[in-house]
Design a protein around this motif. Structure first.
Motif, PDB file in Angstrom:
ATOM      1  N   THR A 198       0.817  -1.224   0.000  1.00  0.00           N
ATOM      2  CA  THR A 198       0.000   0.000   0.000  1.00  0.00           C
ATOM      3  C   THR A 198       0.848   1.270   0.000  1.00  0.00           C
ATOM      4  O   THR A 198       0.314   2.367   0.072  1.00  0.00           O
ATOM      5  CB  THR A 198      -0.906   0.052   1.249  1.00  0.00           C
ATOM      6  OG1 THR A 198      -0.067   0.074   2.412  1.00  0.00           O
ATOM      7  CG2 THR A 198      -1.853  -1.108   1.311  1.00  0.00           C
ATOM      8  N   THR A 199       2.167   1.131  -0.086  1.00  0.00           N
ATOM      9  CA  THR A 199       3.020   2.322   0.034  1.00  0.00           C
ATOM     10  C   THR A 199       3.259   3.010  -1.311  1.00  0.00           C
ATOM     11  O   THR A 199       4.000   3.977  -1.372  1.00  0.00           O
ATOM     12  CB  THR A 199       4.380   1.978   0.678  1.00  0.00           C
ATOM     13  OG1 THR A 199       5.014   0.980  -0.121  1.00  0.00           O
ATOM     14  CG2 THR A 199       4.204   1.485   2.088  1.00  0.00           C
ATOM     15  N   LYS A 200       2.616   2.535  -2.380  1.00  0.00           N
ATOM     16  CA  LYS A 200       2.840   3.204  -3.676  1.00  0.00           C
ATOM     17  C   LYS A 200       2.270   4.634  -3.671  1.00  0.00           C
ATOM     18  O   LYS A 200       2.742   5.497  -4.386  1.00  0.00           O
ATOM     19  CB  LYS A 200       2.256   2.385  -4.834  1.00  0.00           C
ATOM     20  CG  LYS A 200       0.755   2.135  -4.767  1.00  0.00           C
ATOM     21  CD  LYS A 200       0.325   1.292  -5.982  1.00  0.00           C
ATOM     22  CE  LYS A 200      -1.187   1.106  -6.053  1.00  0.00           C
ATOM     23  NZ  LYS A 200      -1.715   0.302  -4.930  1.00  0.00           N
ATOM     24  N   ASN A 201       1.227   4.874  -2.831  1.00  0.00           N
ATOM     25  CA  ASN A 201       0.661   6.218  -2.733  1.00  0.00           C
ATOM     26  C   ASN A 201       1.183   6.965  -1.502  1.00  0.00           C
ATOM     27  O   ASN A 201       0.555   7.898  -1.026  1.00  0.00           O
ATOM     28  CB  ASN A 201      -0.875   6.144  -2.656  1.00  0.00           C
ATOM     29  CG  ASN A 201      -1.460   5.542  -3.916  1.00  0.00           C
ATOM     30  OD1 ASN A 201      -0.971   5.816  -5.009  1.00  0.00           O
ATOM     31  ND2 ASN A 201      -2.481   4.703  -3.762  1.00  0.00           N
ATOM     32  N   PHE A 202       2.316   6.517  -0.999  1.00  0.00           N
ATOM     33  CA  PHE A 202       2.863   7.095   0.224  1.00  0.00           C
ATOM     34  C   PHE A 202       3.258   8.556   0.004  1.00  0.00           C
ATOM     35  O   PHE A 202       4.007   8.898  -0.909  1.00  0.00           O
ATOM     36  CB  PHE A 202       4.086   6.293   0.673  1.00  0.00           C
ATOM     37  CG  PHE A 202       4.739   6.824   1.923  1.00  0.00           C
ATOM     38  CD1 PHE A 202       4.148   6.646   3.157  1.00  0.00           C
ATOM     39  CD2 PHE A 202       5.939   7.525   1.854  1.00  0.00           C
ATOM     40  CE1 PHE A 202       4.741   7.137   4.314  1.00  0.00           C
ATOM     41  CE2 PHE A 202       6.534   8.026   3.000  1.00  0.00           C
ATOM     42  CZ  PHE A 202       5.935   7.823   4.234  1.00  0.00           C
ATOM     43  N   LYS A 203       2.716   9.427   0.869  1.00  0.00           N
ATOM     44  CA  LYS A 203       3.042  10.852   0.779  1.00  0.00           C
ATOM     45  C   LYS A 203       3.209  11.384   2.202  1.00  0.00           C
ATOM     46  O   LYS A 203       2.227  11.556   2.919  1.00  0.00           O
ATOM     47  CB  LYS A 203       1.909  11.595   0.067  1.00  0.00           C
ATOM     48  CG  LYS A 203       2.263  13.035  -0.266  1.00  0.00           C
ATOM     49  CD  LYS A 203       1.096  13.739  -0.930  1.00  0.00           C
ATOM     50  CE  LYS A 203       1.421  15.226  -1.059  1.00  0.00           C
ATOM     51  NZ  LYS A 203       0.249  16.021  -1.387  1.00  0.00           N
ATOM     52  N   ARG A 223       6.843   2.518   7.660  1.00  0.00           N
ATOM     53  CA  ARG A 223       5.907   3.556   7.232  1.00  0.00           C
ATOM     54  C   ARG A 223       4.581   3.398   7.984  1.00  0.00           C
ATOM     55  O   ARG A 223       4.077   2.276   8.121  1.00  0.00           O
ATOM     56  CB  ARG A 223       5.690   3.490   5.721  1.00  0.00           C
ATOM     57  CG  ARG A 223       6.925   3.985   4.962  1.00  0.00           C
ATOM     58  CD  ARG A 223       6.773   3.883   3.467  1.00  0.00           C
ATOM     59  NE  ARG A 223       7.843   4.600   2.782  1.00  0.00           N
ATOM     60  CZ  ARG A 223       7.947   4.725   1.466  1.00  0.00           C
ATOM     61  NH1 ARG A 223       7.025   4.160   0.671  1.00  0.00           N
ATOM     62  NH2 ARG A 223       8.939   5.393   0.918  1.00  0.00           N
ATOM     63  N   GLU A 225       0.574   5.211   9.098  1.00  0.00           N
ATOM     64  CA  GLU A 225      -0.513   6.135   8.802  1.00  0.00           C
ATOM     65  C   GLU A 225      -1.275   6.387  10.094  1.00  0.00           C
ATOM     66  O   GLU A 225      -1.451   5.479  10.916  1.00  0.00           O
ATOM     67  CB  GLU A 225      -1.456   5.529   7.751  1.00  0.00           C
ATOM     68  CG  GLU A 225      -2.569   6.479   7.328  1.00  0.00           C
ATOM     69  CD  GLU A 225      -3.457   5.883   6.238  1.00  0.00           C
ATOM     70  OE1 GLU A 225      -4.254   6.636   5.667  1.00  0.00           O
ATOM     71  OE2 GLU A 225      -3.373   4.660   5.977  1.00  0.00           O
TER      72      GLU A 225
END
Length: 272
Positions: A198-203, A223, A225
């Protein structure tokens, strides 16, 4: 000209005396002694909670600019498990905002008293310069209480505050204490680990006073959230007093500046 001379010789000193008295009262609020005979600063207990929800409750003991005890109860939403953690006996947490505000007040008092008792002001610009210096210190004092620091989530995670508690804080919980105006605030962040998929959209989130659910960050090669945010607060009466004293003092300074400016403008006009 005679009026202006009277203003410089009499009224300016009366206003400076009034400012000193108000600011000494303000400074005293930051270090109220435990007894009338002085000595150690008194300890005050505050219960921080929100009406209608018992997710987080904090009982904090404030002694001047230091949190000397903190008891936090946190109800985990997913399983209603109750977590309890408190400051270790040997630990205190300094609230830098209170410390800085007090230092600025004391600096303003020093500026007001830093002259001989018989000193006479000779020009309006001399008084304006002093008022500007005093107002700068008072504005800084007020801003330290009204503007909490913006922190990133990694800064909160690496803060010494996380090592203050026993039992140690779980890895998925972060806490932050700060002052906002006349309130002592506690924020508790609950986190969940982001899986690699799920970290491809990590911002990563930037600095903020309060981070919202969904804010992401990286810490210790992991990482996270933010899943839940709980903010509880309570009013600290003496901080309220201090803010009122700052406002009144700033108004007095401004009124004196306005009077001096009017006379100076008239004097310059006469000269012209």
């Amino acid at each position: 000209e005679e009026e202006f001379k009277w203003l410089l010789q009499e009224e300016v000193h009366a206003v400076l005396k009034q400012l000193q008295d108000i600011l000494k009262e303000a400074s005293h609020r930051f270090t109220q002694p435990a007894s009338s005979s002085g000595g150690a600063v008194k300890q005050e207990n505050f219960v921080l909670s929100t009406s209608g929800t018992d997710q987080v409750k904090g009982v904090l003991t404030l002694q001047g600019d230091a949190l000397c005890q903190a008891d936090v109860n946190l109800k985990m939403p997913r399983n209603n498990q109750l977590l309890h953690f408190a400051f270790r006996e040997d630990k205190q947490w300094k609230l830098q905002q209170i410390q800085d505000a007090r230092n600025h007040v004391n600096q303003a008092i020093y500026l007001l008293m830093n002259r001989d008792v018989n000193y006479q002001f000779k020009t309006g610009s001399e008084v304006l310069k002093l008022m500007d210096a005093v107002m700068l210190q008072l504005s800084r004092a007020r801003n330290r209480l009204t503007t909490p620091a913006t922190l990133t989530l990694p800064e909160i995670a690496s803060s010494g505050l996380t090592k203050m508690f026993t039992p140690a804080l779980p890895s998925d919980v972060l806490v932050n204490f700060y002052i906002n105006l006349n309130k002592l605030c506690l924020t508790v962040y609950q986190l969940h680990v982001l899986q690699a998929s799920t970290t491809k959209n990590f911002k990563p989130a930037g600095g903020s006073i309060l981070h919202n659910p969904g804010a992401m960050f990286e810490f210790g090669n992991q990482r996270y959230e933010v899943s839940h945010v709980h903010k509880v607060e309570c009013v600290v009466p003496w901080l309220n007093d201090a803010l009122v004293f700052f406002t009144v003092s700033l108004q007095l300074c401004q009124q004196l500046k306005d009077k001096i400016s009017v006379f100076s403008s008239y004097w310059n006009y006469r000269q012209f």
